[in-house]
Design an enzyme around this catalytic site. Structure first.
Site, PDB file in Angstrom:
ATOM      1  N   GLY A  40       3.570  -3.804   8.423  1.00 26.43           N
ATOM      2  CA  GLY A  40       3.958  -5.217   8.329  1.00 26.43           C
ATOM      3  C   GLY A  40       4.426  -5.865   9.617  1.00 26.43           C
ATOM      4  O   GLY A  40       4.415  -7.086   9.734  1.00 26.43           O
ATOM      5  N   CYS A  70      -1.669  -1.525  -1.229  1.00 23.67           N
ATOM      6  CA  CYS A  70      -0.834  -2.073  -0.170  1.00 23.67           C
ATOM      7  C   CYS A  70      -1.160  -3.556  -0.056  1.00 23.67           C
ATOM      8  O   CYS A  70      -2.314  -3.920   0.213  1.00 23.67           O
ATOM      9  CB  CYS A  70      -1.174  -1.345   1.124  1.00 23.67           C
ATOM     10  SG  CYS A  70      -0.338  -1.971   2.585  1.00 23.67           S
ATOM     11  N   ASN A  71      -0.167  -4.398  -0.282  1.00 25.87           N
ATOM     12  CA  ASN A  71      -0.390  -5.846  -0.189  1.00 25.87           C
ATOM     13  C   ASN A  71      -0.735  -6.272   1.230  1.00 25.87           C
ATOM     14  O   ASN A  71      -1.549  -7.167   1.442  1.00 25.87           O
ATOM     15  CB  ASN A  71       0.871  -6.591  -0.630  1.00 25.87           C
ATOM     16  CG  ASN A  71       1.197  -6.365  -2.092  1.00 25.87           C
ATOM     17  OD1 ASN A  71       0.845  -7.158  -2.942  1.00 25.87           O
ATOM     18  ND2 ASN A  71       1.863  -5.269  -2.394  1.00 25.87           N
ATOM     19  N   THR A  72      -0.105  -5.619   2.199  1.00 26.24           N
ATOM     20  CA  THR A  72      -0.313  -5.993   3.603  1.00 26.24           C
ATOM     21  C   THR A  72      -1.760  -5.706   4.015  1.00 26.24           C
ATOM     22  O   THR A  72      -2.437  -6.557   4.600  1.00 26.24           O
ATOM     23  CB  THR A  72       0.663  -5.206   4.501  1.00 26.24           C
ATOM     24  OG1 THR A  72       1.981  -5.365   3.987  1.00 26.24           O
ATOM     25  CG2 THR A  72       0.616  -5.681   5.933  1.00 26.24           C
ATOM     26  N   CYS A 180       5.285  -5.974  -2.230  1.00 27.58           N
ATOM     27  CA  CYS A 180       5.011  -4.844  -1.337  1.00 27.58           C
ATOM     28  C   CYS A 180       5.267  -3.592  -2.158  1.00 27.58           C
ATOM     29  O   CYS A 180       6.301  -3.511  -2.848  1.00 27.58           O
ATOM     30  CB  CYS A 180       5.952  -4.882  -0.129  1.00 27.58           C
ATOM     31  SG  CYS A 180       5.955  -3.353   0.842  1.00 27.58           S
ATOM     32  N   THR A 181       4.339  -2.655  -2.096  1.00 29.61           N
ATOM     33  CA  THR A 181       4.461  -1.499  -2.995  1.00 29.61           C
ATOM     34  C   THR A 181       5.646  -0.600  -2.637  1.00 29.61           C
ATOM     35  O   THR A 181       6.134   0.141  -3.488  1.00 29.61           O
ATOM     36  CB  THR A 181       3.139  -0.703  -3.026  1.00 29.61           C
ATOM     37  OG1 THR A 181       2.730  -0.393  -1.678  1.00 29.61           O
ATOM     38  CG2 THR A 181       2.043  -1.503  -3.692  1.00 29.61           C
ATOM     39  N   HIS A 182       6.126  -0.680  -1.413  1.00 25.08           N
ATOM     40  CA  HIS A 182       7.321   0.095  -1.051  1.00 25.08           C
ATOM     41  C   HIS A 182       8.587  -0.408  -1.753  1.00 25.08           C
ATOM     42  O   HIS A 182       9.579   0.311  -1.815  1.00 25.08           O
ATOM     43  CB  HIS A 182       7.574   0.009   0.463  1.00 25.08           C
ATOM     44  CG  HIS A 182       6.731   0.921   1.298  1.00 25.08           C
ATOM     45  ND1 HIS A 182       5.413   0.684   1.579  1.00 25.08           N
ATOM     46  CD2 HIS A 182       7.044   2.090   1.932  1.00 25.08           C
ATOM     47  CE1 HIS A 182       4.941   1.645   2.365  1.00 25.08           C
ATOM     48  NE2 HIS A 182       5.909   2.514   2.586  1.00 25.08           N
TER      49      HIS A 182
END
Ligand code: DGL
Length: 252
Positions: A40, A70-72, A180-182
């Site tokens: 990111g 992953c959205n990014t 965000c998957t994190h």
């Protein structure tokens, strides 16, 4: 069928966790690009190179479909990936639409990485679904670093969250979107700092349903398999290196 999951690190495990509930018998590969996490805050061209390397690796391992968990990575590369690779590629986007719909005219707050929030893909999505101008957004980039270090102590995470949220009237928000998957790993911390009535939404279940629709025509496993092979930036890695994360997801 063999399904590849890719993320900059351990965030995509939360999507894989969901997929194994819906498609329990398939074989999975999980690629965590931990040599290059976080994405990111890096230049777009640099992370595009990492993403292409990872997807090429998963394709070469014989995956029948790939989830960019992953959205990014989805924001910066999904269109080019689909134009390059001849297999179903499922991306992720922040669950802004369900949040706006669930909301009864209250505001929506989207958390994502710096890169996701800079990209036109996110702003186009908001423009499409946010007819009443209720969507706000905030980078929570440091949560990526905390989770990669397995740093979930309340004494570290809560002050960070409280300082990021300090200038907002939290009672105005009907929902918070984990873009965000994190961030999934921090649901218990967020429950502590957000008002009780605020919904906390993520895109994982929607992504996995989309995956199931996309692979519907492909041959499913007939004998129970469901095993996962893990890789860190292309290097085979034992599941034990991720098991603390997998256990934590049970409570998130
Ligand atoms: N897990 C990621 C996402 O969904 C990316 C985090 C990062 O590497 O900055 O956006």
């Amino acid at each position: 069928m063999q399904i590849g999951f890719f993320d900059s690190g351990i965030g995509g495990l939360s999507v894989l966790h969901e997929a194994r509930k819906l498609l329990p018998n398939e074989r999975y590969l999980y690629y965590a690009d931990t040599a290059h996490v976080p994405y990111g805050t890096k230049p777009k061209e640099e992370i595009r190179g990492y993403i292409f390397e990872a997807i090429t690796f998963l394709r070469d391992q014989g995956c029948d479909a790939i989830v960019v968990a992953c959205n990014t990575a989805t924001s910066v590369a999904i269109d080019d990936l689909r134009a390059t690779f001849q297999l179903p590629i499922i991306g992720m986007e922040p669950a802004v639409k369900p949040a706006v719909q669930a909301n009864n005219h209250k505001r929506v707050l989207v958390f994502a990485t710096e890169m996701t929030l800079k990209e036109p893909k996110f702003h186009n999505l908001v423009a499409k679904v946010d007819n009443e101008g209720v969507v706000d957004y905030l980078s929570m980039q440091e949560l990526v670093v905390f989770s990669e270090r397995f740093e979930f102590g309340a004494e570290t995470v809560l002050p960070y969250l409280r300082s990021r949220l300090a200038n907002l009237d939290l009672s105005a928000y009907g929902s918070v979107v984990l873009g965000c998957t994190h961030f999934i790993y921090f649901r218990p911390h967020l429950r502590e700092v957000l008002p009780e009535a605020t919904l906390i939404l993520d895109g994982n279940a929607g992504t996995v349903q989309h995956l199931r629709n996309r692979v519907a025509g492909l041959p499913m496993e007939t004998k129970t398999r469901g095993q996962v092979r893990y890789f860190r930036s292309g290097i085979p890695t034992p599941e034990s290196e991720f098991s603390a994360y997998l256990e934590r997801l049970e409570g998130c």
